[in-house]
Design an enzyme around this catalytic site. Sequence first.
Site, PDB file in Angstrom:
ATOM      1  CE1 TYR A 271      16.539 -20.733 -23.335  1.00 48.09           C
ATOM      2  CE2 TYR A 271      14.863 -21.703 -24.737  1.00 48.09           C
ATOM      3  CZ  TYR A 271      15.321 -20.646 -23.986  1.00 48.09           C
ATOM      4  OH  TYR A 271      14.569 -19.518 -23.876  1.00 48.09           O
TER       5      TYR A 271
ATOM      6  CG  ASP B  78      24.044 -14.450 -28.824  1.00 50.40           C
ATOM      7  OD1 ASP B  78      23.240 -15.003 -28.058  1.00 50.40           O
ATOM      8  OD2 ASP B  78      23.888 -14.388 -30.052  1.00 50.40           O
ATOM      9  CG  MET B  79      24.507 -17.199 -22.831  1.00 47.46           C
ATOM     10  SD  MET B  79      26.178 -16.965 -22.253  1.00 47.46           S
ATOM     11  CE  MET B  79      26.606 -18.624 -21.766  1.00 47.46           C
TER      12      MET B  79
ATOM     13  NE  ARG C 291      22.611 -23.938 -34.225  1.00 45.58           N
ATOM     14  CZ  ARG C 291      22.532 -22.701 -33.751  1.00 45.58           C
ATOM     15  NH1 ARG C 291      22.931 -21.673 -34.493  1.00 45.58           N
ATOM     16  NH2 ARG C 291      22.075 -22.482 -32.543  1.00 45.58           N
TER      17      ARG C 291
ATOM     18  CG  ASP D 235      20.123 -16.422 -25.499  1.00 43.09           C
ATOM     19  OD1 ASP D 235      19.449 -15.394 -25.652  1.00 43.09           O
ATOM     20  OD2 ASP D 235      20.434 -17.171 -26.436  1.00 43.09           O
ATOM     21  CD  GLU D 236      20.564 -11.802 -27.835  1.00 36.52           C
ATOM     22  OE1 GLU D 236      20.637 -10.571 -27.989  1.00 36.52           O
ATOM     23  OE2 GLU D 236      19.900 -12.546 -28.577  1.00 36.52           O
TER      24      GLU D 236
END
Length: 301
Positions: A23, A18-19, A60, A120-121
């Site tokens: 983006y 999982d990146m 975040r 992206d996975e």
Amino acid sequence: MPVAKPEASDSRVIAHIDMDCFYVQVEQRKHPQLRGLPTAVVQYNSWKGGGLIAVSYEARNYGVKRSMRGDEAKEVCPEIQLVQVPVARGKADLNTYREAGSQVVSILARRGRCERSSIDEVYLDLTDAAERMLTETSPHSLETIIEEALKSHVLGITSREDGIDVKEKVREWLCKSDADRRDKLLACGVLIVADLRMQVLQETQFTCSAGIAHNKMLAKLASAMNKPAQQTAVPFSSVKGLLESFPIKKMKQLGGKLGSSLQTDLGVNTVGDLWQFSEGKLQERYGINTGWLFIVILHSI
DNA sequence: CATGGCTACGCT
DNA sequence: AGCGTAGC
């Protein structure tokens, strides 16, 4: 990769890659001055600053969330860097991200069969590579175990209060010579994935997180447990403890109406609750075709 | 107008 | 082929 065919003892080695805020990483590679800064990628910035579709981990920490508009993000984090997604023919154009993802896949494919599950996975079947490694080098010589693998999280290997010897325990687990065959294969998977993640970083500048387990469902759950830039393995012996209190609505495929109906119709809120039902009863209620999903879950223990 | 747009997949 | 669901 065909749909998981549940067997009594599934010895496949599956990784889910999982990146991390993908983006954002692609934009930060293109604009290196953004590295390390709170950053988000937005689309359609004409209305309230646009919708966030990716948020860096720095952002975040300020409380910026993906559901926010650009204007809200600026309120919470005034210094946030907002990057617009490319536009083609008036629409968001994700092709650059898709291409960047392909670059990652081409690296992962060196060690196993890849199945892209989203932009992206990726799922990676490392069974053959793990089996090869096991026959060639067993047990693993200490010096070939790379530092990155020692940083892995292994469910069931608990960190002590001081946490000082976690790496040592992981090393022991990775080298354990009298382990179950499945554990040994999983350990090989952990080493391979650590190596692959380093290659990905070196060749693309992207970090990713990964889960390593005996099926896709568990690998996907594991990859989300420690982010960003970390990996988590799920030995068979820890599956039951992991799943029994796990909310059914957070399982892939069960986030929508099917999951809701399990809750309201059968009172099933956790995977453990689901184990109270027989496969037959579940298939009777939801049909043979939805039943395979439950069978994968039930056969994970 | 205000997550939209997009894709993949299963069912009919 | 067209629709509904799910998740990115």
